[in-house]
Scaffold this motif. Structure first.
Motif, PDB file in Angstrom:
ATOM      1  N   LEU A 118      47.790  37.413  62.423  1.00 18.76           N
ATOM      2  CA  LEU A 118      48.544  36.711  61.384  1.00 18.76           C
ATOM      3  C   LEU A 118      49.850  36.206  61.967  1.00 18.76           C
ATOM      4  N   GLN A 119      50.368  35.182  61.321  1.00 21.72           N
ATOM      5  CA  GLN A 119      51.717  34.722  61.672  1.00 21.72           C
ATOM      6  C   GLN A 119      52.607  34.858  60.441  1.00 21.72           C
ATOM      7  N   CYS A 120      52.495  33.927  59.485  1.00 28.29           N
ATOM      8  CA  CYS A 120      53.322  34.092  58.269  1.00 28.29           C
ATOM      9  C   CYS A 120      52.744  35.160  57.349  1.00 28.29           C
ATOM     10  N   GLY A 121      51.435  35.375  57.416  1.00 29.00           N
ATOM     11  CA  GLY A 121      50.796  36.410  56.612  1.00 29.00           C
ATOM     12  C   GLY A 121      50.363  35.980  55.225  1.00 29.00           C
ATOM     13  N   TYR A 122      50.620  34.721  54.860  1.00 26.40           N
ATOM     14  CA  TYR A 122      50.314  34.312  53.478  1.00 26.40           C
ATOM     15  C   TYR A 122      48.809  34.329  53.194  1.00 26.40           C
ATOM     16  N   CYS A 123      48.019  33.961  54.183  1.00 28.78           N
ATOM     17  CA  CYS A 123      46.569  33.918  53.960  1.00 28.78           C
ATOM     18  C   CYS A 123      45.913  35.279  54.166  1.00 28.78           C
ATOM     19  N   CYS A 170      43.809  29.086  57.109  1.00 29.86           N
ATOM     20  CA  CYS A 170      45.041  29.652  57.666  1.00 29.86           C
ATOM     21  C   CYS A 170      45.870  28.502  58.213  1.00 29.86           C
ATOM     22  N   ARG A 171      46.980  28.228  57.539  1.00 28.05           N
ATOM     23  CA  ARG A 171      47.821  27.105  57.969  1.00 28.05           C
ATOM     24  C   ARG A 171      48.514  27.401  59.291  1.00 28.05           C
ATOM     25  N   CYS A 172      48.603  28.660  59.668  1.00 27.48           N
ATOM     26  CA  CYS A 172      49.209  29.013  60.960  1.00 27.48           C
ATOM     27  C   CYS A 172      48.181  28.981  62.080  1.00 27.48           C
TER      28      CYS A 172
HETATM   29  S1  FES Z   1      48.981  33.572  58.910  1.00 24.74           S
HETATM   30 FE1  FES Z   1      50.105  31.929  57.984  1.00 24.74          FE
HETATM   31  S2  FES Z   1      48.641  30.954  56.728  1.00 24.74           S
HETATM   32 FE2  FES Z   1      47.481  32.370  57.879  1.00 24.74          FE
END
Ligand code: FES
Ligand code: FES
Length: 173
Positions: free
Chosen positions: A118-123, A155-157
């Motif tokens: 994960l990066q931002c973790g939103y997904c 996943c946008r990241c």
């Molecule tokens: S970790 Fe950022 S949208 Fe998937």
């Protein structure tokens, strides 16, 4: 004459302020019963986030296209933004808040951490709920099968390679 935009707003406000439009609904979430009064049009996603403050389930697109709102309903993966809350009564709903067993992470959660998936973790909650429903009780799948099964979770990241590595590892756990 009232323009259509104002008319919609007027109708929405009327529904929201009229208690006769609400129905008694008891949702069973992560093993706990939650009695609620909800309008019949309320999506499960909004009931979780707005009424019950279970905000781990994410609202991405709100149109069934991103997978961010994935929960389990009776063990099956479901999109909470496309599910009416009143239709979920009597069913076992599991959200990301209920995936771990107390202090013990689900194998997928632990694998996501190990693989930095994960990066931002939103997904991430949606990815975990989709993968855990899909893998439950199933034989191990190939990378291509996992990618196909997870194609509805965006996943946008672009953490896809790490997500795939985590799922590949966890499915053998
Ligand atoms: S970790 Fe950022 S949208 Fe998937
Ligand atoms: S918020 Fe439900 S699929 Fe995007």
């Amino acid at each position: 004459m009232m323009n259509p935009a104002n008319q919609t707003q007027f109708i929405d406000q009327g529904l929201a302020s009229d208690p006769t439009n609400r129905l008694p609904v008891t949702l069973t979430i992560n093993g706990q019963a939650y009695p609620l009064q909800l309008e019949s049009r309320v999506a499960l996603l909004d009931a979780l986030r707005e009424n019950l403050h279970l905000t781990g389930t994410k609202k991405g697109c709100d149109h069934g296209q991103c997978g961010g709102c994935t929960v389990h309903i009776d063990g099956q993966s479901a999109l909470a933004c496309l599910t009416l809350a009143v239709m979920s009564e009597g069913k076992a709903i599991t959200t990301i808040e209920g995936l771990a067993q107390g202090e013990t992470l689900h194998p997928l959660q632990a694998a996501f951490i190990r693989h930095d998936a994960l990066q931002c973790g939103y997904c991430t909650p949606g990815q975990l709920m989709a993968a855990s429903a899909w893998l439950s009780g199933q034989p191990p799948r190939t990378a291509a099968e996992i990618q196909e099964a997870m194609s509805g979770n965006l996943c946008r990241c672009a953490a896809y390679p790490n997500i795939l590595a985590a799922i590949l590892e966890a499915q053998g756990a």
